[in-house]
Design a protein around this motif. Sequence first.
Motif, PDB file in Angstrom:
ATOM      1  N   TRP A 126      -0.023   1.939 -10.550  1.00  0.00           N
ATOM      2  CA  TRP A 126      -1.447   1.716 -10.306  1.00  0.00           C
ATOM      3  C   TRP A 126      -2.207   2.326 -11.475  1.00  0.00           C
ATOM      4  CZ3 TRP A 126      -3.859  -0.812  -6.378  1.00  0.00           C
ATOM      5  CH2 TRP A 126      -3.118  -1.087  -5.229  1.00  0.00           C
TER       6      TRP A 126
ATOM      7  N   ARG B 253      -4.001  -7.220  -8.977  1.00  0.00           N
ATOM      8  CA  ARG B 253      -2.616  -6.892  -9.283  1.00  0.00           C
ATOM      9  C   ARG B 253      -1.927  -8.067  -9.940  1.00  0.00           C
ATOM     10  NH1 ARG B 253       0.544  -5.143  -4.341  1.00  0.00           N
ATOM     11  NH2 ARG B 253      -1.477  -4.516  -3.552  1.00  0.00           N
TER      12      ARG B 253
ATOM     13  N   PHE C 222      -6.136   3.376 -12.135  1.00  0.00           N
ATOM     14  CA  PHE C 222      -7.457   3.514 -11.526  1.00  0.00           C
ATOM     15  C   PHE C 222      -8.505   3.796 -12.593  1.00  0.00           C
ATOM     16  CE2 PHE C 222      -4.342   4.764  -8.336  1.00  0.00           C
ATOM     17  CZ  PHE C 222      -4.723   3.967  -7.268  1.00  0.00           C
TER      18      PHE C 222
ATOM     19  N   SER D 284       0.820  -1.205   0.000  1.00  0.00           N
ATOM     20  CA  SER D 284       0.000   0.000   0.000  1.00  0.00           C
ATOM     21  C   SER D 284       0.855   1.255   0.000  1.00  0.00           C
ATOM     22  CB  SER D 284      -0.935   0.010   1.208  1.00  0.00           C
ATOM     23  OG  SER D 284      -0.181  -0.077   2.385  1.00  0.00           O
TER      24      SER D 284
ATOM     25  N   ALA E 296      -9.146  -0.902  -9.479  1.00  0.00           N
ATOM     26  CA  ALA E 296      -7.774  -0.458  -9.248  1.00  0.00           C
ATOM     27  C   ALA E 296      -6.871  -1.629  -9.595  1.00  0.00           C
ATOM     28  CB  ALA E 296      -7.582  -0.034  -7.804  1.00  0.00           C
TER      29      ALA E 296
ATOM     30  N   MET F 214     -10.237  -4.862  -7.032  1.00  0.00           N
ATOM     31  CA  MET F 214      -8.822  -4.565  -6.813  1.00  0.00           C
ATOM     32  C   MET F 214      -8.050  -5.801  -7.247  1.00  0.00           C
ATOM     33  SD  MET F 214      -8.661  -2.418  -3.269  1.00  0.00           S
ATOM     34  CE  MET F 214      -7.067  -1.704  -3.654  1.00  0.00           C
TER      35      MET F 214
ATOM     36  N   ARG G  13      -2.836  -2.969 -10.108  1.00  0.00           N
ATOM     37  CA  ARG G  13      -1.454  -2.695  -9.734  1.00  0.00           C
ATOM     38  C   ARG G  13      -0.541  -3.635 -10.488  1.00  0.00           C
ATOM     39  NH1 ARG G  13       2.025  -0.733  -5.364  1.00  0.00           N
ATOM     40  NH2 ARG G  13       4.045  -1.113  -6.317  1.00  0.00           N
TER      41      ARG G  13
ATOM     42  N   ARG H 198      -1.029  -3.340 -18.558  1.00  0.00           N
ATOM     43  CA  ARG H 198      -1.952  -4.135 -17.750  1.00  0.00           C
ATOM     44  C   ARG H 198      -2.478  -5.328 -18.541  1.00  0.00           C
ATOM     45  NH1 ARG H 198      -7.433  -1.642 -17.205  1.00  0.00           N
ATOM     46  NH2 ARG H 198      -7.291  -2.210 -19.391  1.00  0.00           N
TER      47      ARG H 198
ATOM     48  N   GLU I  21       3.220  -4.777 -10.259  1.00  0.00           N
ATOM     49  CA  GLU I  21       4.321  -4.756  -9.304  1.00  0.00           C
ATOM     50  C   GLU I  21       5.502  -5.466  -9.941  1.00  0.00           C
ATOM     51  OE1 GLU I  21       3.871  -4.866  -4.547  1.00  0.00           O
ATOM     52  OE2 GLU I  21       2.941  -6.477  -5.664  1.00  0.00           O
TER      53      GLU I  21
ATOM     54  N   LEU J 165      -6.852   5.346  -3.544  1.00  0.00           N
ATOM     55  CA  LEU J 165      -7.125   3.965  -3.149  1.00  0.00           C
ATOM     56  C   LEU J 165      -8.499   3.774  -2.535  1.00  0.00           C
ATOM     57  CD1 LEU J 165      -3.646   2.898  -1.809  1.00  0.00           C
ATOM     58  CD2 LEU J 165      -4.840   1.962  -3.789  1.00  0.00           C
TER      59      LEU J 165
END
Length: 161
Positions: free
Chosen positions: A106, A57, A108, A4, A19, A55, A21, A142, A23, A12
């Motif tokens: 991120w 990731r 959004f 976070s 959302a 959410m 993410r 993404r 990484e 967030l």
Amino acid sequence: MSTSPAIPGGLLSEFGREAFRLEILGEHGSGWPAEYGTGPWCRVVRAAQEAGKRMYRVHVLTRPLCPCAEGGLVWGLVRYVAAGEEYYVLDVTERENPVRAAPDFWLFDDETVAAPRYGAGGEYLGVDFPSGGRVPEFRAYRDTAMAHAVPFAEWWAKYGT
């Protein structure tokens, strides 16, 4: 691994639909707070899920995992998934990284990009907001990452220790 990073402006909690993410760093900082996996991040994820928001990731990694990354997987991710976060792994141990040019970021609601910056030791330095003209680039990162990733549970069943 960061769960976070400080994203300004309440992004967030204020996003509308989803959302995402990406990484890419194996470690972000050092040590794990006592509430890791049960504290603030799980509350953020639960609140989003209860509001009907998604959410998710993708974590890009290579094996063998460093102790910090493996600790995060064992200690935190089970809790994050239980809280409602969708977690995918893009393992690039035996293949080329299809998102090698992408930074951590991120995305959004397909509209706003926030790209955290980290120092050499993984410490959080701030966040960049790439211009709206670059949003399609981050959507493509993404989509590519998702196309090559597998759900965490599937990956862990095969490679977890």
